[in-house]
Design a protein around this motif. Structure first.
Motif, PDB file in Angstrom:
ATOM      1  N   GLU A 125      38.003  40.772  46.245  1.00 40.47           N
ATOM      2  CA  GLU A 125      38.505  41.161  44.924  1.00 40.47           C
ATOM      3  C   GLU A 125      38.595  42.680  44.776  1.00 40.47           C
ATOM      4  N   ARG A 126      39.360  43.079  43.769  1.00 37.41           N
ATOM      5  CA  ARG A 126      39.438  44.477  43.308  1.00 37.41           C
ATOM      6  C   ARG A 126      39.715  45.495  44.414  1.00 37.41           C
ATOM      7  N   TYR A 149      28.913  34.631  45.263  1.00 40.67           N
ATOM      8  CA  TYR A 149      28.761  36.037  44.872  1.00 40.67           C
ATOM      9  C   TYR A 149      27.348  36.563  45.144  1.00 40.67           C
ATOM     10  N   ASP A 181      31.901  44.372  41.325  1.00 52.11           N
ATOM     11  CA  ASP A 181      33.148  45.070  40.954  1.00 52.11           C
ATOM     12  C   ASP A 181      33.141  46.496  41.504  1.00 52.11           C
ATOM     13  N   GLU A 227      30.597  46.700  34.406  1.00 52.86           N
ATOM     14  CA  GLU A 227      31.470  46.556  35.579  1.00 52.86           C
ATOM     15  C   GLU A 227      32.902  46.919  35.179  1.00 52.86           C
ATOM     16  N   GLY A 247      31.709  37.895  33.382  1.00 54.88           N
ATOM     17  CA  GLY A 247      32.606  37.165  34.277  1.00 54.88           C
ATOM     18  C   GLY A 247      34.054  37.338  33.857  1.00 54.88           C
ATOM     19  N   TRP A 248      34.812  36.237  33.876  1.00 52.10           N
ATOM     20  CA  TRP A 248      36.231  36.312  33.516  1.00 52.10           C
ATOM     21  C   TRP A 248      36.424  36.512  32.021  1.00 52.10           C
ATOM     22  N   GLN A 282      40.152  43.220  30.549  1.00 52.18           N
ATOM     23  CA  GLN A 282      39.016  43.895  31.192  1.00 52.18           C
ATOM     24  C   GLN A 282      39.547  45.085  31.984  1.00 52.18           C
TER      25      GLN A 282
END
Ligand code: GAL
Length: 365
Positions: A125-126, A149, A181, A227, A247-248, A282
């Motif tokens: 991710e990211r 995670y 993150d 984050e 989270g999301w 976010q």
């Protein structure tokens, strides 16, 4: 992005492509669009078609400018990505609005999963890409994890060219700490920093080694548990943005300021009315556009749709920022002129509808 429906837009784009090339394939790769001048329109929260008429898949992304073009790297969440694979996409644009799909520049299959990465499954991710002028290499950092995670590492991938192929060369916990993150910041003097969230301790701004392949030392550790970290340097002040750990699910993102990255940093305060939960988004990055007439700082946020990831949207808005204050305006159509740097919000346009709330995740991160 225009104000038409997605179907209209895709149809119009395909027709235009058909006229030009007598082909309208959903997978055809086209050349970079001619630079468009003047104000270009962004509609936060709507589908954002690329040069192929497909919604941009560059979630949790990062942007660099290289040789006059912007490159947007992000999570490829397209429905055609085989199960168990993770990929990073790359798009280019002359103006930050009209994006050409270049390719998936890093793909990690189950077979490529590093054998010494703890746990099972793969999360990538990211992604954030830096260009190292000394080694002439592009260095990509990603959040690399197992499906639970728990590994909490960064992966580092390199490439000779901006749009790949990137090869994963190492993975580790930066400074020996958990990292989920990540964010990137390149200061006005070109110094690169990696931002990373460290669950027990807070979030870090850290320097990179000369070759950018290692995380060298902490410049600052925010004790706040946040984050989606992002930074911008404007008129002698640093502004740091981050979200809470939900989270999301969206939450009220916060900002703080300092005259030096080391701090002292101010208290964190809301970037938008807290009840809007950052208008359902976010933070992922702050992009500074210094033009001939104005400097605009764009808030680049993700509106996550965890159950239909490919349909996750982008909330990009020009910030009201200066003198230590920062405000994310209510999202609605706006224009960006990449030459003058001017951003104009269309105050007559309807405000973006707030996305439905996303259920909070029970587990990490
Ligand atoms: C968020 C994070 C995203 C993703 C998500 C998974 O907190 O910002 O990048 O990791 O959690 O639940």
């Amino acid at each position: 992005m225009s104000r038409h429906t997605a179907a209209d837009m895709i149809g119009a784009l395909c027709l235009a492509a058909l006229a030009a090339t007598l082909a309208c394939s959903s997978t055809a790769h086209s050349n970079a669009p001619a630079p468009r001048s003047g104000p270009q329109t962004i509609n936060p929260g709507e589908l954002w078609p690329d040069d192929r008429g497909q919604h941009i898949q560059a979630h949790g992304g990062g942007i660099i400018k290289h040789r006059g073009l912007y490159y947007w790297f992000g999570e490829q969440r397209g429905q055609d990505l085989p199960r168990g694979q993770r990929a990073v996409s790359c798009y280019s644009s002359p103006d930050l609005v009209n994006w050409t799909f270049r390719r998936n520049v890093l793909t990690v299959t189950a077979a490529d999963r590093p054998a010494d990465l703890p746990g099972t499954g793969l999360v990538l991710e990211r992604p954030k890409v830096f260009y190292n002028a000394k080694t002439k290499r592009f260095v990509m950092y990603v959040h690399l994890d197992d499906s639970g995670y728990r590994a909490a590492e960064v992966g580092v991938a390199t490439s000779e060219t901006v749009d790949g192929d990137y090869k994963l060369v190492k993975h580790f916990r930066p400074l020996g700490q958990q990292s989920r993150d990540i964010g990137q910041f390149i200061d006005d003097d070109g110094t690169p920093y990696l931002i990373f969230e460290d669950r027990p301790n807070g979030w870090h701004i850290a320097t990179l080694s000369d070759d950018y392949l290692s995380v060298e030392k902490d410049v600052h550790l925010f004790p706040e548990h946040m984050e989606g970290g992002a930074l911008v340097h404007l008129d002698g002040l640093y502004y740091a943005i981050g979200s809470h750990l939900t989270g999301w699910a969206a939450n009220p993102n916060l900002y703080a300021t300092a005259t030096s990255l080391e701090g002292p940093w101010s208290e964190f305060t809301d970037i938008a009315p807290p009840e809007t939960k950052t208008y359902g988004s976010q933070s992922t990055m702050l992009v500074k556009v210094a033009g001939t007439r104005a400097t605009t700082v764009i808030f680049m946020g993700d509106i996550w749709r965890p159950r239909t990831q490919w349909d996750s949207r982008y909330l990009w808005m020009p910030l009201k920022i200066g003198d230590g204050k920062l405000l994310l305006p209510e999202p609605r159509q706006w224009t960006l002129d990449i030459t003058t740097g001017e951003a104009v919000i269309d105050e007559q346009a309807p405000a973006m509808a707030l996305p439905p709330p996303t259920p909070r995740a029970n587990s990490l991160p």
